[in-house]
Write a protein that holds these residues in place. Structure first.
Motif, PDB file in Angstrom:
ATOM      1  N   ILE A   1       0.825  -1.297  -0.143  1.00 40.78           N
ATOM      2  CA  ILE A   1      -0.070   0.049   0.008  1.00 40.78           C
ATOM      3  C   ILE A   1       0.964   1.173  -0.040  1.00 40.78           C
ATOM      4  O   ILE A   1       1.632   1.420   0.899  1.00 40.78           O
ATOM      5  CB  ILE A   1      -0.932  -0.102   1.188  1.00 40.78           C
ATOM      6  N   TRP A   2       0.863   2.025  -1.147  1.00 36.74           N
ATOM      7  CA  TRP A   2       1.598   3.265  -1.188  1.00 36.74           C
ATOM      8  C   TRP A   2       0.718   4.290  -1.468  1.00 36.74           C
ATOM      9  O   TRP A   2      -0.254   4.515  -1.818  1.00 36.74           O
ATOM     10  CB  TRP A   2       2.542   3.111  -2.322  1.00 36.74           C
TER      11      TRP A   2
ATOM     12  N   HIS B   1       4.912  -4.462   2.301  1.00 36.34           N
ATOM     13  CA  HIS B   1       5.111  -3.136   2.394  1.00 36.34           C
ATOM     14  C   HIS B   1       4.043  -2.280   3.017  1.00 36.34           C
ATOM     15  O   HIS B   1       2.893  -2.193   2.268  1.00 36.34           O
ATOM     16  CB  HIS B   1       5.636  -2.540   1.073  1.00 36.34           C
ATOM     17  N   LEU B   2       4.196  -1.439   4.104  1.00 41.98           N
ATOM     18  CA  LEU B   2       3.060  -0.839   4.591  1.00 41.98           C
ATOM     19  C   LEU B   2       3.446   0.618   5.291  1.00 41.98           C
ATOM     20  O   LEU B   2       4.756   0.414   6.061  1.00 41.98           O
ATOM     21  CB  LEU B   2       2.321  -1.662   6.027  1.00 41.98           C
ATOM     22  N   SER B   3       2.935   1.705   4.880  1.00 35.42           N
ATOM     23  CA  SER B   3       3.117   2.980   5.617  1.00 35.42           C
ATOM     24  C   SER B   3       1.738   3.510   6.031  1.00 35.42           C
ATOM     25  O   SER B   3       0.766   3.510   5.519  1.00 35.42           O
ATOM     26  CB  SER B   3       3.641   3.802   4.344  1.00 35.42           C
TER      27      SER B   3
ATOM     28  N   ASN C   1      -0.272 -10.362  12.710  1.00 37.77           N
ATOM     29  CA  ASN C   1      -0.914 -11.068  11.601  1.00 37.77           C
ATOM     30  C   ASN C   1      -0.353 -10.978  10.341  1.00 37.77           C
ATOM     31  O   ASN C   1      -0.281 -11.599   9.502  1.00 37.77           O
ATOM     32  CB  ASN C   1      -2.467 -10.665  11.407  1.00 37.77           C
ATOM     33  N   LEU C   2       0.679  -9.773  10.294  1.00 36.57           N
ATOM     34  CA  LEU C   2       1.378  -9.403   9.093  1.00 36.57           C
ATOM     35  C   LEU C   2       2.547 -10.281   9.212  1.00 36.57           C
ATOM     36  O   LEU C   2       3.634  -9.524   9.010  1.00 36.57           O
ATOM     37  CB  LEU C   2       1.518  -7.854   8.850  1.00 36.57           C
ATOM     38  N   VAL C   3       2.600 -11.554   8.823  1.00 40.38           N
ATOM     39  CA  VAL C   3       3.615 -12.488   8.688  1.00 40.38           C
ATOM     40  C   VAL C   3       4.479 -12.231   7.572  1.00 40.38           C
ATOM     41  O   VAL C   3       5.753 -12.639   7.402  1.00 40.38           O
ATOM     42  CB  VAL C   3       3.254 -13.888   8.958  1.00 40.38           C
TER      43      VAL C   3
ATOM     44  N   THR D   1       6.453   1.880   7.649  1.00 39.64           N
ATOM     45  CA  THR D   1       6.716   3.250   8.294  1.00 39.64           C
ATOM     46  C   THR D   1       5.545   3.614   8.962  1.00 39.64           C
ATOM     47  O   THR D   1       4.471   3.310   8.474  1.00 39.64           O
ATOM     48  CB  THR D   1       6.724   4.138   6.755  1.00 39.64           C
ATOM     49  N   VAL D   2       5.906   4.277  10.139  1.00 39.60           N
ATOM     50  CA  VAL D   2       4.850   4.719  10.931  1.00 39.60           C
ATOM     51  C   VAL D   2       4.979   6.349  11.526  1.00 39.60           C
ATOM     52  O   VAL D   2       6.052   6.662  11.611  1.00 39.60           O
ATOM     53  CB  VAL D   2       4.902   4.050  12.384  1.00 39.60           C
ATOM     54  N   ARG D   3       3.794   6.899  11.083  1.00 40.74           N
ATOM     55  CA  ARG D   3       3.717   8.489  11.473  1.00 40.74           C
ATOM     56  C   ARG D   3       2.952   8.729  12.415  1.00 40.74           C
ATOM     57  O   ARG D   3       1.618   8.383  12.468  1.00 40.74           O
ATOM     58  CB  ARG D   3       3.560   9.189  10.200  1.00 40.74           C
TER      59      ARG D   3
END
Length: 916
Positions: free
Chosen positions: A669-670, A692-694, A714-716, A722-724
């Motif tokens: 997810i972008w 890939h996750l932001s 769960n996201l094995v 990236t966390v904001r």
């Protein structure tokens, strides 16, 4: 494979699919499909044989015509089969509930499916007759036994001109030759020194090597200069070496039947105890180098070797890489005008502007400059000279110019193209869809390749990873150039205009990609397979209106050319649709797009759409969707029917359906997704294939904590996150995420503030990059960081001072670090010290510190750099609020510590002014 075998490589698996019971084809049709499969496998093998013909011995026109017919037929067969499979699968409606209504719908569909199966049966019979006709033509004209006709002149004869240029023609060579001589002669005077010149085709590698060889050969007892080819005859190469070493002694070698081993032994014996200077020009593979290097002896006589290659990996294997750069604008101009007018100052005023444009397109490549200059110098009609020069300017990069000089240049550059494996040839030719001077994003082009079927699945690798390897291979072979990097990985590439000219020419010749851009009007094939509309011209309306668009697989449209675009219903088998930047695209076009049942790639970035119809669920084959920077605020509930979607690009604040966690195939997810509630996090945990996750939070409170940890558990398959968080401090009391993202390699939390380093991170055995901002830094945090076994890239920010103002940051347990490429510690509250023997595998260290804050805190700049075991140090000194004396003291302390380091690391020291 596409350019060589057409659609056969993707078609064969589909023929196998049709034989499955679920399609319920008649027995006679199944038998004919098996016949087609066998025939196409045979044709694929023949096409591969044709593709492997030497570059200077191409197939004749009869073979080319047969190959083109086979490729064209393969496209038509795949189109027919795809239409059949899409119609069957669409009528199956897999997304519907298993209800009584569904039973009624399926019953009503039965007559329709029978008609579809009858249609494919009729198509298969027609295809079978065409297959037989092409096979008979192959036998009739004895295609497999056709004698090839060599080019005139051959590529090798064209390259020889570089060896015998007059010194007066070698503009700009002096500075480069001096650099190369220095590189060869510095260091231990007795050791064998090898330097490999690497660069793009036509940069002048051979010429440079020849100049240096002429300069230095008198200082050596013996030597030779040999030029390789794509498939060198090593016995002839070794015989040539011996003849150059002693012509009289070895004049008989070419007639003798010496084997490779005997020749190598003879060369080694001759070079023993001699100081030699050797040039090996144009090496194409590591295998060739492995064979050649057996002839050399490291005899401590101070011998020197130069090699040239276009392939970076070969240069690295040889050692001593010298990256040859293009000519500067001033030197390019001098060479250009000297070739045309005999001197730089003789260019007519009216040609000054267009000549600068031509030079820009030549990009400092001597071969291109000399080629175009020779072309222009042949024009004697002074009345129309400006018009002619303008025509040449517009044709560069279009593949249109048909001239002896240009064709010879293409033959030289095309050696790199024909040295590519078949699948990479298709990938390179596809790049002709991009206009000149375009930044080619790696993510964008890789997905287009995938959706066109150019990227082949490999064991334990995603298609995107394989596609990135394809890009790196084209980069390695100097066919594309990186223009932006992030952590040493290119994000964007560009094409040199001469490469664009070559691949556009080849694409036109093979009818692979049709591009309508700024160049002069061109002939367009009646049946177009791929179409790139780059600019608008009146002539293009007629070209497009007369063409058959029903077979177009890729359609790329620029904003400028959007008015040329026919109705989207003209493209029934489209797989790739890129309308990015076309703000003329609105909701009306979306309705047409939702009927493109074959679509795999859809880019609506920067369009004017504000609503997507529910029919989006029809796009059952869609892999990639980009709806960023549109007017869209939410997507319909049918969005979750896109059960093959892999890559999703959404805009900020865009609302996804409540059950978007059912997109089980989604991997990326972008650029980011806004989290509105804990429920949204729990839903996101259903995306178990996500890699890939932001994510972004407006604010963080305790209600998010448990849901966030449950989501991560769960996201094995997650590789990067990236966390904001814009407001609030993140907290984590969880010690273990089970099963958790154990493959996680990259965590970026530098726009959030955490109370501490989460304990669960220490269990991530593959985590190599961590960028985190902490409220405070304690010993427990250091222990967690030190226990990360694969951490190689650490960026640590501390938001507030620690309690102990004299606490020293000592990372003792980080010895497993492989390559710490970026360590940035905001030194406003602590001193950095590296304990003796820590981080034993460290190769490169980069960190920054503030001069004033370090002086105030500790009074000195003792970072312990004399103890750290590294090869490279990159230190950034921030001099905000510091005086010149303090800055000088800081720089001196760094240099002194590095000089004391027994490992003799290289040092890059930079200063900048940044408010901390």
């Amino acid at each position: 494979m596409e350019i060589v075998t057409g659609a056969i490589s993707t078609l064969l698996p589909k023929l196998g699919e049709l034989l499955r019971e679920e399609y319920q084809l008649q027995k006679s049709v199944r038998g004919e499909i098996m016949f087609l499969k066998a025939e196409l496998e045979s044709m694929e093998a023949a096409l591969l044989d044709v593709s492997e013909a030497p570059i200077d011995q191409p197939p004749n026109n009869q073979v080319k015509l047969w190959a083109r017919n086979v490729r064209e037929l393969s496209y038509n067969i795949e189109d027919s089969i795809d239409k059949f499979m899409v119609r069957i699968d669409t009528h199956a409606a897999p997304h519907k509930l298993h209800s009584f209504r569904d039973f009624i719908d399926r019953s009503l569909d039965l007559p329709t499916k029978a008609k579809i199966r009858h249609s494919i049966g009729t198509d298969i019979k027609d295809i079978k007759s065409r297959i037989k006709e092409i096979s008979e033509r192959r036998d009739r004209y004895k295609v497999d036994n056709v004698v090839t006709v060599p080019f005139s002149p051959t590529v090798d004869s064209l390259r020889l001109s570089a060896l015998y240029k007059k010194m007066t023609e070698l503009v700009g060579i002096e500075e480069k030759s001096d650099e190369l001589v220095k590189m060869l002669m510095e260091g231990d005077k007795q050791e064998l020194k090898i330097v490999s010149i690497v660069g793009f085709g036509g940069l002048g590698k051979t010429t440079l090597a020849k100049v240096v060889h002429e300069k230095l050969k008198v200082q050596f007892a013996c030597g030779f200069f040999v030029t390789m080819s794509l498939n060198p005859n090593m016995e002839k190469i070794f015989s040539n070496m011996l003849c150059q070493l002693d012509k009289e002694k070895y004049s008989h070698v070419t007639k003798a039947s010496w084997g490779e081993a005997q020749l190598i032994n003879e060369i080694r014996e001759f070079l023993q105890n001699k100081r030699y200077f050797i040039v090996i020009d144009d090496i194409w593979s590591n295998v060739v180098w492995e064979t050649i290097k057996y002839t050399f002896l490291g005899n401590e006589c101070g011998s020197k070797i130069i090699t040239t290659t276009q392939i970076l990996d070969v240069a690295k294997e040889v050692g001593g890489v010298y990256q040859l750069k293009p000519l500067s604008p001033a030197v390019s101009r001098k060479l250009f005008y000297q070739k045309i007018f005999g001197a730089e100052g003789r260019c007519p005023v009216q040609l000054a502007v267009v000549s600068e444009g031509i030079l820009k397109k030549c990009g400092g490549v001597p071969l291109a400059i000399i080629t175009i200059a020779s072309l222009l110098a042949s024009k004697n009609d002074r009345d129309n000279i400006l018009e002619y020069w303008s025509k040449v300017y517009h044709s560069i990069g279009s593949g249109l110019e048909d001239n002896l000089h240009v064709n010879n240049m293409r033959k030289i550059l095309s050696v790199s193209y024909y040295n590519l494996p078949p699948h990479l040839r298709a990938c390179l030719l596809y790049l002709s869809c991009y206009p000149e001077d375009t930044n080619i994003g790696n993510k964008d082009v890789i997905w287009k390749w995938i959706c066109e079927g150019f990227v082949r699945a490999e064991h334990m690798k995603t298609l995107h990873v394989v596609g990135m390897e394809y890009l790196n291979e084209l980069w390695n072979k100097s066919l594309i150039q990186p223009i932006s990097n992030c952590d040493n990985m290119p994000w964007d590439y560009c094409l040199h205009d001469m490469v664009l000219d070559l691949i556009t020419f080849l694409s036109n010749e093979e009818q692979f990609m049709t591009s309508l851009g700024d160049q002069q009007p061109m002939l367009v094939p009646h049946k177009i397979r791929r179409l790139s509309l780059q600019s608008i011209k009146q002539e293009y309306f007629k070209l497009i209106s007369n063409a058959d668009l029903s077979h177009v697989r890729s359609l790329i449209v620029s904003k400028q050319a959007f008015s040329l675009l026919p109705n989207l219903s003209s493209f029934p088998v489209l797989r790739v649709l890129d309308l990015s930047g076309c703000d003329q695209v609105d909701n009306r076009h979306c309705r047409d797009i939702c009927n493109m049942l074959h679509l795999r790639y859809l880019n609506l970035h920067r369009t004017s759409i504000s609503e997507i119809p529910e029919e989006i669920g029809n796009l059952q084959f869609l892999l990639v969707l980009d709806i960023t920077k549109t007017r869209l605020r939410e997507v319909p509930s049918t969005f979750v029917q896109l059960q093959q979607l892999v890559d999703l690009c959404v805009g900020p604040g865009m609302r996804l359906p409540d059950d978007f966690g059912n997109l089980k195939t989604l991997q990326s997810i972008w650029p980011h997704i806004y989290v509105m509630s804990p429920t949204m996090l729990r839903n996101m945990g259903g995306l178990t294939k996500l890699r890939h996750l932001s994510i972004r939070f407006h604010e963080w409170d305790e209600s998010y904590q448990k849901s966030f940890e449950l989501c991560l558990s769960n996201l094995v398959n997650l590789r990067s996150i990236t966390v904001r968080v814009y407001e609030g401090v993140m907290d984590s009391k969880c010690e273990n995420l089970s099963p958790g993202p154990q493959q996680l390699e990259d965590i970026d939390m530098n726009r959030s503030v955490a109370n501490s380093v989460p304990i669960w991170m220490s269990s991530l055995s593959f985590l190599s990059s961590l960028d985190i901002k902490l409220k405070t830094l304690g010993h427990k945090d250091l222990q967690i960081l030190g226990n990360m076994p694969s951490l190689s890239d650490l960026t640590l920010w501390v938001n507030e001072p620690t309690q102990d103002r004299h606490e020293r940051l000592v990372i003792d347990n980080c010895y497993p670090f492989h390559c710490l490429t970026f360590l940035k510690l905001m030194a406003n509250n602590m001193e950095v010290a590296f304990a003796q023997g820590s981080m034993q595998k460290l190769q490169k260290l980069r960190f920054g510190f503030g001069v004033r804050k370090t002086v105030d805190q500790f009074g000195n700049f003792d970072f312990g750099l004399e103890k750290i075991s590294v090869e490279h140090l990159d230190v950034c000194v921030n001099y905000s609020d510091a005086n010149r004396w303090e800055v000088n003291a800081a720089e001196a302390a760094i240099r002194e510590a590095v000089n004391m380091n027994p490992n003799n690391p290289t040092l890059k020291l930079t200063t900048l002014f940044v408010l901390l």
